[in-house]
Scaffold this active site. Structure first.
Site, short mmCIF file in Angstrom:
data_model
loop_
_atom_site.label_atom_id
_atom_site.label_comp_id
_atom_site.label_asym_id
_atom_site.label_seq_id
_atom_site.Cartn_x
_atom_site.Cartn_y
_atom_site.Cartn_z
N ILE A 109 0.84 -1.21 0.00
CA ILE A 109 0.00 0.00 0.00
C ILE A 109 0.87 1.26 0.00
O ILE A 109 0.59 2.23 -0.71
CB ILE A 109 -0.94 -0.02 1.23
CG1 ILE A 109 -1.94 -1.18 1.09
CG2 ILE A 109 -1.67 1.31 1.39
CD1 ILE A 109 -2.78 -1.44 2.35
N TYR B 181 -3.57 -6.81 16.66
CA TYR B 181 -3.35 -5.93 15.51
C TYR B 181 -4.47 -4.90 15.41
O TYR B 181 -4.22 -3.70 15.24
CB TYR B 181 -3.29 -6.79 14.23
CG TYR B 181 -3.38 -5.99 12.96
CD1 TYR B 181 -2.27 -5.28 12.49
CD2 TYR B 181 -4.56 -5.96 12.21
CE1 TYR B 181 -2.35 -4.53 11.32
CE2 TYR B 181 -4.65 -5.22 11.03
CZ TYR B 181 -3.54 -4.51 10.59
OH TYR B 181 -3.63 -3.78 9.44
N ASN C 38 2.28 4.91 7.16
CA ASN C 38 1.72 3.69 6.56
C ASN C 38 2.40 2.41 7.07
O ASN C 38 1.74 1.38 7.19
CB ASN C 38 1.88 3.77 5.03
CG ASN C 38 1.71 2.41 4.38
OD1 ASN C 38 0.60 1.92 4.18
ND2 ASN C 38 2.83 1.75 4.05
N THR D 60 -1.44 -7.60 -0.87
CA THR D 60 -0.04 -7.21 -0.64
C THR D 60 0.68 -8.42 -0.01
O THR D 60 0.05 -9.44 0.29
CB THR D 60 0.08 -6.03 0.34
OG1 THR D 60 -0.34 -6.47 1.65
CG2 THR D 60 -0.77 -4.84 -0.08
N LYS E 245 -4.66 -0.49 15.65
CA LYS E 245 -5.30 0.45 14.72
C LYS E 245 -6.34 1.31 15.45
O LYS E 245 -6.54 2.49 15.10
CB LYS E 245 -5.92 -0.31 13.54
CG LYS E 245 -4.88 -1.06 12.69
CD LYS E 245 -3.80 -0.13 12.14
CE LYS E 245 -2.87 -0.85 11.18
NZ LYS E 245 -1.84 0.04 10.62
N SER F 232 -4.92 3.11 8.91
CA SER F 232 -5.57 2.30 9.94
C SER F 232 -5.98 0.96 9.32
O SER F 232 -5.28 0.40 8.48
CB SER F 232 -6.78 3.09 10.46
OG SER F 232 -7.51 2.35 11.40
N SER F 233 -7.13 0.45 9.70
CA SER F 233 -7.64 -0.81 9.14
C SER F 233 -9.13 -0.91 9.45
O SER F 233 -9.58 -0.46 10.51
CB SER F 233 -6.93 -2.00 9.79
OG SER F 233 -7.63 -3.21 9.50
#
Ligand code: NAP
Length: 250
Positions: free
Chosen positions: A18, A155, A91, A190, A159, A140-141
């Site tokens: 990304i 994880y 990022n 990715t 975020k 973020s996510s």
């Protein structure tokens, strides 16, 4: 002339995935781009080469994040190439696949150090370099807003913390005309998601089904959202959590 002509950007974790997509897009829009990487110098150079091939310019900065003093080192490196930054994109990030019952303290500390502590201190030590009227974008996510993958709890927690940072930082930097936003991708193809998408039976189809649009995202899908926030058109958006999940939370 591109929408970002005359501006300088710094994108962390831009050697791959990304971050590379964001760096290439900001470069195409005319920004001079600092392409940060951790370990993959050759890949970071490829990002710069792609920016230059499209008529832009960039430079690489290699600093491993998640270690004491990382942010200061990053800015010292940056200072060799530029005297200020207009667009900072935090990022770089890592995942953790360990569920609650398996994660140990070392893995927990590492994911928080890279995903939360590093952006915080990059901003802290970058305050003097960030130009008034600039932009901060934190990647973020979607997992900060859904319990769809509880195995990725630690994880997702990083975020969530990053999103609080975004919100509060927007108030701190607002008086200087600097906007601060979180952009939350869904599942993007990715290296980070290679195990999920390509390493498990039916993983790709499952990921497609998450999105209301019925496909897996590409880095460019996220980069285009970041480019909007970085541009003059994004001037009135700050403190926001921008859903770039392709409708995965609907
Ligand atoms: P990726 O393909 O694994 O790339 C990660 C990038 O971050 C690389 O450029 C890597 O640099 C850098 N990086 C990782 N750890 C680092 C460290 N300790 N120090 C310095 N650099 C480091 O990841 P991605 O999928 O593009 O993810 C980018 C961001 O989007 C992350 O914050 C991730 O949480 C978020 N995100 C991704 C998805 C997804 O589906 N892919 C979904 C939601 C959110 P080197 O290779 O040079 O070491």
């Amino acid at each position: 002339m591109g929408a970002l002509a005359g501006r300088t950007a710094l994108v962390t974790g831009a050697s791959r995935g990304i971050g590379r997509g964001i760096a290439e897009r900001l470069g195409r829009d005319g920004a001079r781009v600092g392409v940060h990487y951790g370990r993959n110098e050759a890949a970071a150079k490829e990002t710069v080469a792609a920016i230059e091939a499209a008529g832009g310019s960039g430079f690489t900065i290699g600093v491993e994040l998640g270690l004491p003093g990382d942010a200061e080192t990053l800015w010292q490196e940056f200072d060799r190439y530029a005297d200020g930054v207009d667009i900072l994109v935090n990022n770089a990030g890592i995942g953790t696949s360990s569920a609650l019952g398996r994660i140990d303290e070392e893995e927990y500390d590492k994911v928080f150090a890279v995903n939360v502590k590093a952006p915080h201190f990059i901003v802290k030590h970058g305050l003097g370099r960030l130009r008034d009227g600039g932009r901060v974008v934190n990647i973020s996510s979607g997992l900060a807003r859904t319990a769809a993958m509880p195995d990725l709890m630690a994880y997702a927690m990083t975020k969530g913390a990053l999103d609080v940072f975004t919100r509060d930082l927007s108030k701190v930097l607002g008086p200087r005309g600097i906007t601060v936003n979180s952009v939350a991708p869904g599942i993007i193809d990715t290296d980070n998601t290679a195990g999920l998408l390509h390493g498990t039976e039916g993983g790709w189809a499952q990921a497609e089904a998450f999105s209301a649009l019925g496909r897996v995202g590409a880095p460019a899908d996220v980069a285009d959202v970041v480019a909007f926030l970085a541009s003059d058109s994004g001037r009135w958006v700050t403190g926001s959590w921008v859903d770039a999940t392709g409708g995965s939370l609907t």
